[in-house]
Design a protein around this motif. Structure first.
Motif, short mmCIF file in Angstrom:
data_model
loop_
_atom_site.label_atom_id
_atom_site.label_comp_id
_atom_site.label_asym_id
_atom_site.label_seq_id
_atom_site.Cartn_x
_atom_site.Cartn_y
_atom_site.Cartn_z
N VAL A 419 49.17 -12.58 -16.01
CA VAL A 419 50.80 -12.85 -15.83
C VAL A 419 51.44 -13.29 -16.92
N ILE A 420 50.68 -14.31 -17.98
CA ILE A 420 51.82 -15.03 -18.93
C ILE A 420 51.27 -14.08 -20.33
N ASN A 421 49.40 -13.07 -20.50
CA ASN A 421 49.58 -12.86 -21.10
C ASN A 421 50.16 -11.45 -21.24
N ASP A 422 50.50 -11.09 -20.45
CA ASP A 422 51.07 -9.93 -20.26
C ASP A 422 52.91 -10.58 -21.17
N ASN A 423 53.17 -10.82 -20.09
CA ASN A 423 54.69 -11.32 -20.33
C ASN A 423 55.04 -11.53 -22.08
N TYR A 424 54.51 -12.57 -22.37
CA TYR A 424 54.49 -13.03 -22.78
C TYR A 424 53.76 -12.85 -24.99
N GLY A 425 52.25 -12.27 -24.17
CA GLY A 425 51.67 -12.23 -25.54
C GLY A 425 49.81 -12.73 -25.41
N HIS A 426 49.15 -12.35 -25.89
CA HIS A 426 47.98 -13.08 -25.91
C HIS A 426 48.21 -14.43 -26.48
N PRO A 427 48.95 -14.28 -27.18
CA PRO A 427 49.08 -15.99 -28.85
C PRO A 427 49.63 -16.57 -27.05
N ALA A 428 50.17 -16.32 -26.67
CA ALA A 428 50.69 -17.44 -25.72
C ALA A 428 49.92 -17.94 -25.25
N GLY A 429 49.15 -17.09 -24.93
CA GLY A 429 47.81 -17.51 -23.19
C GLY A 429 47.08 -18.69 -23.99
N ASP A 430 46.57 -18.14 -25.10
CA ASP A 430 45.74 -19.13 -26.42
C ASP A 430 46.23 -20.26 -25.92
N ILE A 431 47.52 -20.42 -26.89
CA ILE A 431 48.61 -21.60 -26.67
C ILE A 431 48.99 -22.92 -25.73
N LEU A 432 48.43 -21.60 -24.48
CA LEU A 432 48.56 -22.38 -22.83
C LEU A 432 47.12 -23.33 -23.12
N LEU A 433 46.06 -22.17 -23.45
CA LEU A 433 44.86 -22.90 -23.25
C LEU A 433 45.17 -24.29 -23.88
N LYS A 434 45.19 -24.01 -25.16
CA LYS A 434 44.89 -25.09 -26.12
C LYS A 434 45.66 -26.23 -25.79
N SER A 435 46.78 -26.24 -25.13
CA SER A 435 47.97 -27.36 -23.65
C SER A 435 47.42 -27.72 -23.18
N LEU A 436 46.80 -27.15 -22.67
CA LEU A 436 45.82 -27.19 -20.81
C LEU A 436 44.62 -28.44 -21.22
N ALA A 437 44.18 -27.97 -22.57
CA ALA A 437 43.10 -28.91 -22.84
C ALA A 437 43.30 -30.05 -23.37
N ASN A 438 44.39 -30.68 -23.63
CA ASN A 438 44.97 -31.95 -24.47
C ASN A 438 46.02 -32.61 -23.52
N ILE A 439 45.83 -31.66 -21.76
CA ILE A 439 46.32 -32.40 -20.86
C ILE A 439 45.53 -33.34 -20.36
N LEU A 440 44.56 -32.46 -20.58
CA LEU A 440 43.41 -32.39 -19.41
C LEU A 440 42.70 -34.25 -20.42
N SER A 441 43.21 -34.21 -21.49
CA SER A 441 41.88 -35.41 -22.18
C SER A 441 42.99 -36.92 -21.87
N ASP A 442 43.95 -36.87 -22.19
CA ASP A 442 45.12 -37.59 -21.56
C ASP A 442 44.87 -37.47 -19.92
N SER A 443 44.42 -37.18 -19.31
CA SER A 443 44.54 -37.38 -18.11
C SER A 443 43.42 -37.91 -17.87
N VAL A 444 42.17 -37.74 -18.24
CA VAL A 444 40.88 -38.81 -17.15
C VAL A 444 40.32 -39.67 -18.75
N ARG A 445 39.54 -39.85 -17.75
CA ARG A 445 38.71 -41.37 -18.84
C ARG A 445 38.52 -41.30 -20.17
N SER A 446 37.23 -41.84 -20.81
CA SER A 446 37.20 -41.98 -21.95
C SER A 446 35.50 -41.11 -22.20
#
Length: 542
Positions: A419-446
């Motif tokens: 839905v996000i890809n269709d509404n905002y374009g596939h580059p937005a989906g890539d940005i979301l995946l990279k943002s999620l990767a950063n959130i996960l990295s900050d949310s768990v132990r080393s």
């Protein structure tokens, strides 16, 4: 050169991918129609070609598999070359059509190809490809396509003709497995070519770059042996041993900071007492700062400078009497300490020339290690990829079993990414995946390991984690995602998104790698079935 690595990489990747896709399709789409022979041929053909050094033959073998098991009478692989997709390998296509099988990779086409993760009907390209190309595809009866990527870059596209329907599980499974296999094979082949080219330059430079008319300090017989070593620490150890022997040095020690993230000290001790070795390690930074590259400190010559070094080292009891600094990789300095009780008159020059010739070897191994590391990394997010996840999960489960500890596996899936890809374009989906990767990295132990499992799925391996702690971690991750909406440049509002999470814990829920993945996957499916944006731990009866 990379033969053994190639075989392991391709076999593990294809087997793991086959298992994971089989599990998912059995749970969501019913039984796979492919028989065991098709899977075995896929694995063996890729591995055999890699073993024999015939990676270019893999594309041809893939075409035969497509024909044998998907009844593809016409196949065309278009390879990307300078922004043009051109026919590279075809079956069942007449010669007069080959020149026409070429078109420009436009931004819209590239975005569309990046967005599809499985075989797709060719009609999806109607509004993107030129009308004459679509007419050609129609005349050739091509009805499906799937993409092959080299890391995060498009490598080429397969166009096929088959009578199977788009919902056929065999069609989706085999084309996906083939695409991943080709991607891994071409990536490794590319790295192999680069390393081979560098290896040839290296052999020449070690002879031509030595100073003056000095003797060949690294014999060619040793050079060939060193080129087979693919670990920088092991190589430095072997080089130090050879220097000690060939230089007739009774005692020798070598120290340098590694290129690892933690910058740990690489040290090799040849017959130096542990007490002196400890002092040298503790004062590595001081010695490195005091000595300029190429400088030798004679501990027995009191007229020399370097009082701080003498003060720190104290009485070395004759263990060492010379310390030298040599230039190293990445603008670093290495320290060599030895006892110059040798019949050679030019020991100092010999030691320095030896390492001068050895540095290109170490740089070569460093390139190999970086290439190997790249094959473990997801190109978009920078996280570990599916293959490394499989490797580490096996290792961590073995460790948990050995020490009687728990191990949690979490699988996350982005809700409604399409839905996000269709509404905002596939580059937005890539940005979301990279943002999620950063959130996960900050949310768990080393000590926790995060990987991109594929598409919009991520995995977390959490050692020494009970069911209660796994549940808390899942809730914390969803809470942080909710409080960090996606911010897109030019968008008037932030984009709220969510994830569904499934988890399972060893040994309560499963006792093997396959069963643990299966249990976490079932829990993820349950989370999605209950409305998404929620997390569930595996239950034996769901």
């Amino acid at each position: 050169m990379l033969e053994h690595i190639l075989i392991i990489i391709l076999a593990m990747m294809v087997a793991a991918l086959s298992l994971s896709i089989l599990v998912r399709w059995r749970q969501t789409k019913g039984a796979i129609l492919l028989d065991e022979k098709a899977i075995n041929e896929l694995i063996s053909s890729v591995v055999d070609n890699a073993k024999a050094g015939r990676l270019p033959d893999i594309a041809e073998r893939v075409s035969h598999i497509l024909g044998d098991y998907l009844k593809c009478s016409k196949i065309a692989f278009l390879k990307l070359s300078k922004s043009e997709l051109k026919a590279n390998h075809v079956i069942g296509v007449e010669d007069n059509s080959l020149k026409q099988l070429s078109f420009t990779l436009t931004p819209d086409l590239q975005a569309r190809l990046r967005s599809v993760l499985e075989v797709t009907e060719i009609s999806e390209l109607n509004s993107i490809l030129p009308s004459e190309i679509m007419l050609l595809f129609k005349r050739l009866n091509f009805n499906y396509f799937f993409s092959v990527f080299l890391r995060n870059n498009l490598f080429g596209v397969y166009f096929i003709e088959t009578g199977l329907s788009s919902s056929n599980a065999s069609l989706k499974f085999l084309t996906t497995a083939l695409a991943f296999s080709l991607s891994a094979a071409y990536h490794i082949r590319q790295q192999e070519k680069k390393l081979k080219k560098y290896e040839n330059r290296l052999k020449n430079s070690i002879v031509s770059n030595r100073p003056g008319n000095s003797e060949q300090v690294i014999a060619r017989r040793d050079l060939n042996r060193y080129l087979k070593i693919k670990n920088s620490r092991e190589l430095v150890t072997e080089l130090t041993k050879t220097l000690c022997k060939e230089g007739n040095l009774s005692k020798l020690a070598f120290y340098v900071n590694s290129a690892d993230i933690d910058g740990t000290l690489i040290s090799v001790n040849m017959h130096v007492k542990d007490a002196i070795d400890k002092v040298l390690k503790e004062n590595y930074d001081l010695i490195s700062d005091e000595l300029e590259p190429g400088t030798v400190c004679d501990l027995e010559d009191t007229s020399q400078k370097f009082p701080q070094i003498r003060k720190r080292l104290g009485n070395t009891d004759g263990e060492i009497n010379k310390i030298a600094s040599i230039p190293w990789l990445n603008n670093q300095k290495a320290i060599i300490a030895w006892n110059e009780n040798s019949p050679k008159d030019n020991t100092r020059q010999y030691v320095q020339e030896y390492w001068f010739n050895a540095i290109p070897l170490v740089e070569y191994v460093g390139r190999y290690e970086r290439a190997k590391e790249m094959s473990y990394t997801d190109g978009l997010t920078g996280l570990y990829n599916h293959r490394y996840f499989q490797k580490r999960l096996t290792e961590e489960l073995q460790r948990a079993s050995r020490y009687g500890r728990s191990l949690a596996l979490l699988i996350l899936d982005v809700d409604d990414l399409k839905v996000i890809n269709d509404n905002y374009g596939h580059p937005a989906g890539d940005i979301l995946l990279k943002s999620l990767a950063n959130i996960l990295s900050d949310s768990v132990r080393s000590i926790d390991l995060i990987s991109r499992y594929g598409g919009d799925e991520f995995c977390l391996i959490m050692s020494e984690t009970s069911r209660n702690r796994a549940r808390l971690s899942m809730n914390r991750i969803r809470s942080r995602i909710a409080s960090n909406p996606l911010r897109l440049e030019g968008a008037s509002d932030n984009i709220q998104y969510s994830v569904s999470i499934g988890g399972a814990v060893y040994p309560v829920d499963a006792e093997s790698v396959d069963d643990l993945i299966k249990a976490a996957d079932k829990a993820l499916l349950q989370a999605k079935a209950e409305g998404r944006n929620c997390s569930r731990l595996f239950q034996s009866i769901i």
